[in-house]
Design a protein around this motif. Sequence first.
Motif, PDB file in Angstrom:
ATOM      1  N   ARG A 214      64.984 -33.225  39.109  1.00  0.00           N
ATOM      2  CA  ARG A 214      66.090 -32.608  38.375  1.00  0.00           C
ATOM      3  C   ARG A 214      67.379 -33.218  38.924  1.00  0.00           C
ATOM      4  O   ARG A 214      67.629 -33.125  40.128  1.00  0.00           O
ATOM      5  N   VAL A 215      68.126 -33.845  38.029  1.00  0.00           N
ATOM      6  CA  VAL A 215      69.423 -34.398  38.433  1.00  0.00           C
ATOM      7  C   VAL A 215      70.469 -33.325  38.164  1.00  0.00           C
ATOM      8  O   VAL A 215      70.703 -32.949  37.008  1.00  0.00           O
ATOM      9  N   PHE A 216      71.042 -32.798  39.239  1.00  0.00           N
ATOM     10  CA  PHE A 216      71.950 -31.653  39.088  1.00  0.00           C
ATOM     11  C   PHE A 216      73.331 -32.110  38.605  1.00  0.00           C
ATOM     12  O   PHE A 216      74.218 -32.406  39.385  1.00  0.00           O
ATOM     13  N   GLY A 217      73.472 -32.156  37.299  1.00  0.00           N
ATOM     14  CA  GLY A 217      74.773 -32.472  36.717  1.00  0.00           C
ATOM     15  C   GLY A 217      74.879 -33.913  36.268  1.00  0.00           C
ATOM     16  O   GLY A 217      74.668 -34.844  37.050  1.00  0.00           O
ATOM     17  N   GLY A 218      75.210 -34.100  35.002  1.00  0.00           N
ATOM     18  CA  GLY A 218      75.453 -35.442  34.461  1.00  0.00           C
ATOM     19  C   GLY A 218      76.855 -35.548  33.878  1.00  0.00           C
ATOM     20  O   GLY A 218      77.186 -36.488  33.165  1.00  0.00           O
ATOM     21  N   ASP A 219      77.685 -34.541  34.247  1.00  0.00           N
ATOM     22  CA  ASP A 219      79.028 -34.478  33.630  1.00  0.00           C
ATOM     23  C   ASP A 219      80.127 -34.520  34.688  1.00  0.00           C
ATOM     24  O   ASP A 219      81.227 -34.008  34.478  1.00  0.00           O
ATOM     25  N   TYR A 220      79.835 -35.098  35.841  1.00  0.00           N
ATOM     26  CA  TYR A 220      80.871 -35.233  36.861  1.00  0.00           C
ATOM     27  C   TYR A 220      81.797 -36.399  36.508  1.00  0.00           C
ATOM     28  O   TYR A 220      81.363 -37.343  35.824  1.00  0.00           O
ATOM     29  N   GLY A 279      58.511 -49.489  43.720  1.00  0.00           N
ATOM     30  CA  GLY A 279      57.766 -50.012  42.569  1.00  0.00           C
ATOM     31  C   GLY A 279      57.268 -48.896  41.661  1.00  0.00           C
ATOM     32  O   GLY A 279      56.410 -49.094  40.805  1.00  0.00           O
ATOM     33  N   ARG A 280      57.782 -47.679  41.890  1.00  0.00           N
ATOM     34  CA  ARG A 280      57.348 -46.528  41.086  1.00  0.00           C
ATOM     35  C   ARG A 280      58.484 -46.089  40.159  1.00  0.00           C
ATOM     36  O   ARG A 280      59.649 -46.160  40.531  1.00  0.00           O
ATOM     37  N   THR A 281      58.111 -45.605  38.971  1.00  0.00           N
ATOM     38  CA  THR A 281      59.087 -44.984  38.081  1.00  0.00           C
ATOM     39  C   THR A 281      59.376 -43.580  38.589  1.00  0.00           C
ATOM     40  O   THR A 281      58.443 -42.882  39.037  1.00  0.00           O
ATOM     41  N   ILE A 282      60.652 -43.181  38.569  1.00  0.00           N
ATOM     42  CA  ILE A 282      61.026 -41.828  39.019  1.00  0.00           C
ATOM     43  C   ILE A 282      61.485 -41.050  37.780  1.00  0.00           C
ATOM     44  O   ILE A 282      62.658 -41.139  37.380  1.00  0.00           O
ATOM     45  N   PRO A 283      60.587 -40.297  37.150  1.00  0.00           N
ATOM     46  CA  PRO A 283      61.024 -39.523  35.973  1.00  0.00           C
ATOM     47  C   PRO A 283      62.037 -38.465  36.367  1.00  0.00           C
ATOM     48  O   PRO A 283      61.900 -37.851  37.440  1.00  0.00           O
ATOM     49  N   TYR A 284      63.044 -38.270  35.524  1.00  0.00           N
ATOM     50  CA  TYR A 284      64.045 -37.249  35.852  1.00  0.00           C
ATOM     51  C   TYR A 284      64.596 -36.616  34.589  1.00  0.00           C
ATOM     52  O   TYR A 284      64.498 -37.177  33.498  1.00  0.00           O
ATOM     53  N   ASP A 285      65.180 -35.436  34.785  1.00  0.00           N
ATOM     54  CA  ASP A 285      65.895 -34.729  33.710  1.00  0.00           C
ATOM     55  C   ASP A 285      67.284 -34.377  34.225  1.00  0.00           C
ATOM     56  O   ASP A 285      67.417 -33.904  35.351  1.00  0.00           O
ATOM     57  N   ILE A 286      68.278 -34.595  33.404  1.00  0.00           N
ATOM     58  CA  ILE A 286      69.641 -34.161  33.745  1.00  0.00           C
ATOM     59  C   ILE A 286      69.730 -32.664  33.440  1.00  0.00           C
ATOM     60  O   ILE A 286      69.481 -32.239  32.304  1.00  0.00           O
ATOM     61  N   VAL A 287      70.048 -31.863  34.439  1.00  0.00           N
ATOM     62  CA  VAL A 287      70.127 -30.406  34.265  1.00  0.00           C
ATOM     63  C   VAL A 287      71.527 -29.954  34.709  1.00  0.00           C
ATOM     64  O   VAL A 287      72.308 -30.767  35.219  1.00  0.00           O
ATOM     65  N   PRO A 288      71.887 -28.697  34.540  1.00  0.00           N
ATOM     66  CA  PRO A 288      73.234 -28.244  34.942  1.00  0.00           C
ATOM     67  C   PRO A 288      73.512 -28.456  36.433  1.00  0.00           C
ATOM     68  O   PRO A 288      72.593 -28.553  37.241  1.00  0.00           O
ATOM     69  N   ARG A 289      74.776 -28.520  36.770  1.00  0.00           N
ATOM     70  CA  ARG A 289      75.222 -28.705  38.144  1.00  0.00           C
ATOM     71  C   ARG A 289      74.632 -27.630  39.062  1.00  0.00           C
ATOM     72  O   ARG A 289      74.384 -26.504  38.635  1.00  0.00           O
ATOM     73  N   ARG A 290      74.467 -27.969  40.354  1.00  0.00           N
ATOM     74  CA  ARG A 290      74.003 -27.002  41.364  1.00  0.00           C
ATOM     75  C   ARG A 290      75.208 -26.275  41.930  1.00  0.00           C
ATOM     76  O   ARG A 290      76.212 -26.912  42.287  1.00  0.00           O
TER      77      ARG A 290
END
Length: 345
Positions: A214-220, A279-290
């Motif tokens: 979970r990527v905490f915040g994509g709107d910084y 060498g691995r893919t890191i799946p992620y989702d942008i979620v709200p800020r922490r």
Amino acid sequence: MLVTGGAGFIGSHLCVELLDHGYEVIVVDDYSNSTPQVLPRVERIAGRFVGAVYELDIRDRRALSAVFDRHAVDAVVHCAGLKAVGPSTRMPVEYYDTNVGGLTALLRSMHDHGVHQLVYSSTCSIYGDAGRGPLDEDTPAQPTNPYAASKWLGEQILADVCLRRHEYAVLCLRYFNPVGAHPSGLLGEDPAGDPDNLMPYVAQVAIGRQERLRVFGGDYPTGDGTAVRDYLHVMDAVEAHRIALDHFADAPGMRVYNLGVGRGRSVLEVVAAFSEASGRTIPYDIVPRRPGDVAELVADASAVAFDWGWRPRRDLADVCRDAWRFQQVNPHGYAGAARRPTQKH
Ligand code: WQD
């Protein structure tokens, strides 16, 4: 040398650094965020034994004093404490009790045994939302979460003790983001439970212990919208701690130093670097800020370079390479290694 939290992430790597440089090391740890399996690994890497290990709560003055009674402690490196921004907003009392109460219990034991030299683990988090660009030690403290506030309170306590009692020498190290692992793959960051911090979480996604990041915040207000931090290799961080021990006598009182690389990296840049290293893919989702997070924290670390002639030598690629090696060698962390009997009170 007494290392509190010596079985933890920073503490264990510091014990290797101190043993490698001839220090006698005594460790206290409650294993709340580490395990007894760590110290045999420290000794295996260093080829030397830790002098003694005591399982105790840093707030337990009686237990702490017994350690000072048994060992001629000349200085203390205080790494024991709670250190995650997110959980501190959910458990403020635990954070203040452990980080502030633990410090005062340690200070009391030191005082009662005539020990006056302390390296204190502080954090860049005290700068809060100080804005863009490298931050120097004169940046006003404006903590935005109980973790950062508890460390700032500790700094203020230490500054006042040093102001009133001139026998004390305190070096306060404001860590930016210590990450990575010992190059042997035997030591690394293996927090209890699901990691709160970015790097160990990414490593666990890469090895398959976690599904997605979970990527905490994509709107910084940053280049790619994700938060920017200054990621410092843990081996650089502990080298600075060892060098600090030679500088207690530089000047009386308390001095404060930022420990960082001086370059900011976003969450997505860390993901890309780890993917490159593993060498691995890191799946992620942008979620709200922490809650409690800020957009950017990057060090101006010129003071420590000027005063001590020390600069970090490793970069993010080194961090990811070493962190990935630790994760590969220990796919389930430290679990399962032979348990070391600890000296109980
Ligand atoms: C880094 C970035 C998160 C987890 C840490 C320590 C603190 C202090 C400073 C030593 C932030 C984002 C995180 C995740 C994410 N160091 N993140 N997904 O909060 O900067 O503080 O370094 O004292 O002890 O806690 O580090 O690794 O938690 O977060 O997106 O699953 O990664 O929002 O922007 P932080 P962190």
